[in-house]
Design a protein around this motif. Structure first.
Motif, PDB file in Angstrom:
ATOM      1  N   ARG A 151      -5.890  -3.853  13.056  1.00  0.00           N
ATOM      2  CA  ARG A 151      -4.789  -3.278  12.268  1.00  0.00           C
ATOM      3  C   ARG A 151      -5.076  -3.372  10.761  1.00  0.00           C
ATOM      4  O   ARG A 151      -4.686  -2.491   9.986  1.00  0.00           O
ATOM      5  N   PHE A 152      -5.727  -4.440  10.349  1.00  0.00           N
ATOM      6  CA  PHE A 152      -6.078  -4.587   8.927  1.00  0.00           C
ATOM      7  C   PHE A 152      -6.980  -3.437   8.490  1.00  0.00           C
ATOM      8  O   PHE A 152      -6.753  -2.798   7.458  1.00  0.00           O
ATOM      9  N   TRP A 153      -7.998  -3.176   9.294  1.00  0.00           N
ATOM     10  CA  TRP A 153      -8.938  -2.103   8.942  1.00  0.00           C
ATOM     11  C   TRP A 153      -8.266  -0.736   9.027  1.00  0.00           C
ATOM     12  O   TRP A 153      -8.580   0.161   8.246  1.00  0.00           O
ATOM     13  N   LEU A 167       0.842  -1.215   0.000  1.00  0.00           N
ATOM     14  CA  LEU A 167       0.000   0.000   0.000  1.00  0.00           C
ATOM     15  C   LEU A 167       0.872   1.258   0.000  1.00  0.00           C
ATOM     16  O   LEU A 167       0.599   2.210  -0.738  1.00  0.00           O
ATOM     17  N   ARG A 168       1.919   1.227   0.807  1.00  0.00           N
ATOM     18  CA  ARG A 168       2.787   2.406   0.905  1.00  0.00           C
ATOM     19  C   ARG A 168       3.555   2.638  -0.395  1.00  0.00           C
ATOM     20  O   ARG A 168       3.695   3.769  -0.857  1.00  0.00           O
ATOM     21  N   LEU A 213     -14.997   2.452   6.027  1.00  0.00           N
ATOM     22  CA  LEU A 213     -14.241   2.416   4.783  1.00  0.00           C
ATOM     23  C   LEU A 213     -14.801   3.399   3.755  1.00  0.00           C
ATOM     24  O   LEU A 213     -15.972   3.751   3.779  1.00  0.00           O
ATOM     25  N   ASN A 214     -13.918   3.777   2.846  1.00  0.00           N
ATOM     26  CA  ASN A 214     -14.318   4.572   1.681  1.00  0.00           C
ATOM     27  C   ASN A 214     -14.533   3.599   0.528  1.00  0.00           C
ATOM     28  O   ASN A 214     -13.568   3.146  -0.096  1.00  0.00           O
ATOM     29  N   LEU A 219      -6.562   0.024   5.844  1.00  0.00           N
ATOM     30  CA  LEU A 219      -7.483   0.390   4.754  1.00  0.00           C
ATOM     31  C   LEU A 219      -8.106   1.771   4.947  1.00  0.00           C
ATOM     32  O   LEU A 219      -8.746   2.300   4.032  1.00  0.00           O
ATOM     33  N   ALA A 220      -7.900   2.368   6.119  1.00  0.00           N
ATOM     34  CA  ALA A 220      -8.486   3.693   6.406  1.00  0.00           C
ATOM     35  C   ALA A 220      -7.979   4.718   5.391  1.00  0.00           C
ATOM     36  O   ALA A 220      -6.774   4.823   5.149  1.00  0.00           O
TER      37      ALA A 220
END
Length: 236
Positions: free
Chosen positions: A135-137, A19-20, A166-167, A140-141
């Motif tokens: 931490r997973f959620w 993701l990063r 979530l978006n 995704l923030a």
């Protein structure tokens, strides 16, 4: 198998890094359904495959595919060759209810048949752990999420509220195998409209997640029965 086995924290670290760095990442999983689909006319005869309870349910419309389906067989095997992380059941698995002969022993036979050697593996039920891990959620923030599943409205409604918040950038209904080409076409046409894709689409999710990461360069997860945990509090 020469794979490196990742515990949950290590899976989350791989996910966070992808993701990063905005790099393609696919997490797919192999359970009894994937094994049965890949066993068609490879390590089993079609007759043996069609006798299985799972196959009978599939042919009654309960699994998002019908058998025989040799095209899906080959697509699943190819996606398992290319995916970033492949979830497999441990040899003594008691997490899923399937008979033992449909679990790790069959996966090992199929991986040997196809020459599948994932660089990274984890537990096939990692999706259930992810759904229950704050931490997973948190990872995704603020990310734009693509949802693909049969229960699209219910899942979307749940995930935009606490504790997930979530978006949801896009939500595509997926009823089964026949929807696979159109879903991949949408992803190929809209690669910049999402950051993370979650697929709860049965065996089809192996192909969808791996292909989505390849087509879009984004993070894609075979989310499986995690949607049941979100909607009902239990995977089954």
């Amino acid at each position: 198998m020469k794979s490196r086995y990742l515990e949950l924290d290590a899976v989350l670290l791989e996910l966070e890094t992808a993701l990063r760095q905005r790099s393609p990442f696919s997490l797919v999983r192999v359970g009894d359904g994937e094994n049965i689909v890949m066993a068609q006319e490879t390590v089993w005869t079609m007759e043996e495959v069609l006798q299985e309870r799972w196959s009978i349910k599939a042919n009654k419309g309960q699994k998002g595919l019908t058998l025989p389906n040799l095209v899906l067989r080959d697509l699943v095997a190819a996606s398992l060759q290319r995916a970033t992380i492949v979830g497999i059941l441990p040899p003594d698995d008691q997490t899923i209810k399937a008979p033992d002969y449909l679990k790790r022993a069959l996966t090992d036979k199929l991986f040997a048949y196809y020459g599948i050697e994932p660089a990274l593996t984890c537990h096939a039920c990692v999706n259930r752990d992810l759904a229950r891990t704050p931490r997973f959620w948190q990872l995704l923030a603020g990310k734009r999420v693509l949802l693909v599943t049969r229960e699209i409205q219910e899942l979307q409604n749940a995930l935009v509220q606490d504790p997930y918040n979530l978006n949801i950038a896009a939500a595509l209904p997926f009823d089964g195998w026949d929807d696979l080409p159109e879903t991949l076409q949408w992803i190929a046409a809209h690669p910049d409209e999402f950051d993370v894709a979650l697929f709860s689409c049965g065996v089809n999710a192996v192909v969808l997640a791996e292909q989505a990461a390849a087509l879009s360069g984004k993070v894609a997860i075979d989310f499986g029965k995690a949607n049941n945990i979100i909607l009902k509090g239990s995977p089954n």
